[in-house]
Design a protein around this motif. Structure first.
Motif, PDB file in Angstrom:
ATOM      1  N   ILE A 194       0.822  -1.213   0.000  1.00 45.13           N
ATOM      2  CA  ILE A 194       0.000   0.000   0.000  1.00 45.13           C
ATOM      3  C   ILE A 194       0.859   1.269   0.000  1.00 45.13           C
ATOM      4  N   ASN A 195       2.073   1.207   0.623  1.00 51.67           N
ATOM      5  CA  ASN A 195       2.924   2.416   0.650  1.00 51.67           C
ATOM      6  C   ASN A 195       3.300   2.854  -0.764  1.00 51.67           C
ATOM      7  N   ASP A 196       3.587   1.853  -1.630  1.00 46.75           N
ATOM      8  CA  ASP A 196       3.948   2.182  -3.020  1.00 46.75           C
ATOM      9  C   ASP A 196       2.752   2.856  -3.702  1.00 46.75           C
ATOM     10  N   CYS A 197       1.605   2.303  -3.423  1.00 50.01           N
ATOM     11  CA  CYS A 197       0.365   2.814  -4.023  1.00 50.01           C
ATOM     12  C   CYS A 197       0.132   4.277  -3.596  1.00 50.01           C
ATOM     13  N   ILE A 198       0.338   4.560  -2.283  1.00 50.14           N
ATOM     14  CA  ILE A 198       0.140   5.932  -1.784  1.00 50.14           C
ATOM     15  C   ILE A 198       1.163   6.874  -2.434  1.00 50.14           C
ATOM     16  N   LYS A 199       2.424   6.386  -2.521  1.00 50.30           N
ATOM     17  CA  LYS A 199       3.476   7.245  -3.103  1.00 50.30           C
ATOM     18  C   LYS A 199       3.152   7.576  -4.563  1.00 50.30           C
ATOM     19  N   ASP A 200       2.660   6.572  -5.307  1.00 56.83           N
ATOM     20  CA  ASP A 200       2.295   6.812  -6.719  1.00 56.83           C
ATOM     21  C   ASP A 200       1.197   7.870  -6.814  1.00 56.83           C
ATOM     22  N   SER A 201       0.200   7.758  -5.919  1.00 54.94           N
ATOM     23  CA  SER A 201      -0.919   8.731  -5.941  1.00 54.94           C
ATOM     24  C   SER A 201      -0.397  10.130  -5.662  1.00 54.94           C
ATOM     25  N   ILE A 202       0.515  10.226  -4.675  1.00 58.16           N
ATOM     26  CA  ILE A 202       1.041  11.550  -4.319  1.00 58.16           C
ATOM     27  C   ILE A 202       1.819  12.141  -5.500  1.00 58.16           C
ATOM     28  N   GLU A 203       2.597  11.280  -6.160  1.00 54.78           N
ATOM     29  CA  GLU A 203       3.385  11.739  -7.313  1.00 54.78           C
ATOM     30  C   GLU A 203       2.469  12.315  -8.397  1.00 54.78           C
ATOM     31  N   ALA A 238       2.262  16.267  -9.556  1.00 56.18           N
ATOM     32  CA  ALA A 238       2.511  16.712 -10.932  1.00 56.18           C
ATOM     33  C   ALA A 238       1.379  17.617 -11.415  1.00 56.18           C
ATOM     34  N   ALA A 239       0.130  17.249 -11.035  1.00 57.23           N
ATOM     35  CA  ALA A 239      -1.024  18.026 -11.505  1.00 57.23           C
ATOM     36  C   ALA A 239      -1.253  19.292 -10.681  1.00 57.23           C
ATOM     37  N   ASN A 240      -0.724  19.322  -9.419  1.00 56.11           N
ATOM     38  CA  ASN A 240      -0.944  20.493  -8.544  1.00 56.11           C
ATOM     39  C   ASN A 240       0.379  20.963  -7.949  1.00 56.11           C
ATOM     40  N   PRO A 241       1.208  21.597  -8.758  1.00 54.00           N
ATOM     41  CA  PRO A 241       2.536  21.970  -8.256  1.00 54.00           C
ATOM     42  C   PRO A 241       2.500  22.988  -7.104  1.00 54.00           C
ATOM     43  N   ASN A 242       1.380  23.730  -6.961  1.00 50.64           N
ATOM     44  CA  ASN A 242       1.297  24.747  -5.894  1.00 50.64           C
ATOM     45  C   ASN A 242       0.888  24.163  -4.548  1.00 50.64           C
ATOM     46  N   CYS A 243       0.530  22.893  -4.545  1.00 53.55           N
ATOM     47  CA  CYS A 243       0.007  22.309  -3.305  1.00 53.55           C
ATOM     48  C   CYS A 243       1.139  21.694  -2.468  1.00 53.55           C
ATOM     49  N   LYS A 244       1.096  21.965  -1.160  1.00 60.17           N
ATOM     50  CA  LYS A 244       2.111  21.392  -0.272  1.00 60.17           C
ATOM     51  C   LYS A 244       1.581  20.037   0.206  1.00 60.17           C
TER      52      LYS A 244
END
Ligand code: ADP
Length: 382
Positions: A232-241, A245-251
């Motif tokens: 699941i950690n890989d899955c979460i990391k992929d989602s965050i990536e 990419a789509a929201n560069p202004n978001c922290k």
């Protein structure tokens, strides 16, 4: 036990009191039945006790009840009148009866008449109420059936329309990608930016269509999950990536469970839940775009939390956010796009994984959406 008794009691009552049959009786039979029953009671009484002029009120009462069950309230009223006439007529059979005894018997007969008419009135009232309820219940059943048919037609239409829309939009996206490749080759930067914007809008459209299709699948019970063991950690990391990419202004902050847990589930569907929760966290944070994703083990379950510092959801609306097409209408909502399906679909996906989903939120401070999934200790990743 209680239920069995209720069913038997209801069917017994229906056998004794058959509303449909009662309403079909003719007025002639409604008079004939109490008349014949009263004659029978009087004949048997005179045969067994020839000199006794006292009216058999207990049997007359039974005549009224049987007549009521045969022909309803009107039969009961006829039975009351006929049994009263029979009670008085019995007095004429004796020549030696005193005036005092006659008065006593007539008073008794009058009291019986009043009581039996009161009873007949109650039976008529009950019959009326029962018939009204039956009509009401039938009308309700009919309108429920019509509503179910309409709902099914509506769902079928949404499913068909979404299905028909998905193919051309997917083809359009494929053409746009070819177009982008060509623009890149020809070094046409301005057009490339426009094509990129078109791609973003097409992705949004495809997501909306997919949500409609998923919602229709959930309603028809045909949404399936393909289960596998995955980290699941890989899955979460992929989602965050992807979100980064789509929201560069978001922290975006991340605090994941160290033990790298393995989940038994449909990875694509869990991706979908994560994308929805993280996407909402960004969408409903108008001023400060901040998201934190944290996961931790708790009693054999992995709990994943998505925090934001957005607009929050009023307490009285929180219980509805997982319902189909529900959108909590805080003031700026009209400007934020959506169908109110994402959380409904996410909740169904988590349910299919034997997990739970929930939220904590405060208006103006932000929200925490969380879900838990059972962790498989012995699962092997293939
Ligand atoms: P949609 O976002 O398309 O409206 P969802 O089912 O994802 O549909 O969300 C349902 C509603 O819940 C949203 O319309 C919004 O009002 C509320 N909501 C969901 N996530 C958040 C959030 N992180 N902060 C504030 N409100 C939220």
């Amino acid at each position: 036990m209680h239920r069995i008794f209720t069913i038997n009691g209801t069917s017994l009552f229906k056998r004794i009191w058959n509303e449909q049959k009662i309403s079909q009786r003719t007025i002639l039979t409604c008079v004939a039945v109490p008349f014949l029953l009263t004659s029978l009671v009087v004949a048997v009484k005179l045969w067994l006790f020839p000199g006794n002029i006292a009216a058999p009120y207990l049997f007359f009462f039974a005549v009224i009840m049987i007549s009521a069950c045969y022909g309803g309230g009107r039969s009961a009223i006829f039975a009351s009148a006929i049994t009263f006439i029979a009670s008085v007529s019995l007095l004429f059979l004796s020549d030696t009866i005193s005036r005092h005894a006659i008065e006593k018997h007539i008073i008794q007969a009058l009291v019986f008449l009043i009581e039996s008419l009161f009873l007949s009135g109650l039976i008529s009232g009950f019959q009326h109420l029962h018939a009204e309820n039956a009509i009401g219940a039938t009308a309700l059943e009919e309108s429920n059936l019509i509503m179910k048919i309409k709902k099914k037609e509506h769902e079928d239409f949404v499913h068909m329309a979404a299905h028909e829309l998905k193919t051309p939009v997917t083809v359009l996206k494929a053409y746009n990608q070819l177009f982008q490749a060509k623009l890149l080759k020809d070094q046409r930067q301005d057009e490339l930016i426009l094509a990129g914007k078109m791609e973003t809008q097409l992705d949004k459209l495809i997501n909306l269509i997919s949500d409609l299709l998923d919602a229709a699948r959930i309603s028809s019970g045909s949404m399936s999950c393909v289960m596998n063991a995955f980290r699941i950690n890989d899955c979460i990391k992929d989602s965050i990536e992807a979100i980064n990419a789509a929201n560069p202004n978001c922290k975006i902050e991340c605090e994941l469970e160290n033990s790298d847990p393995i989940i038994w589930g449909d990875q694509d569907r869990i991706d979908q839940v994560l994308a929805n929760l993280i996407g909402n966290a960004i969408k409903y944070s108008v001023h400060e775009k901040y998201v934190k994703i944290a996961s931790a083990l708790n009693n054999g379950h992995l709990v994943i939390k998505v925090f934001d510092k957005g607009m929050g959801i009023p307490l009285d609306r929180q219980k509805y956010v997982f319902e189909r097409f529900y959108r909590a209408s805080n003031p700026p909502m009209g400007t934020l796009p959506g169908l109110g399906l994402g959380l409904f679909i996410s909740a169904e996906i988590i349910k299919k994984h034997a997990g739970t989903i929930g939220l904590e939120s405060e208006v103006g401070k932000g929200s925490v959406f969380w879900f838990s999934l059972p962790v498989k200790r012995s699962a092997v990743i293939t």
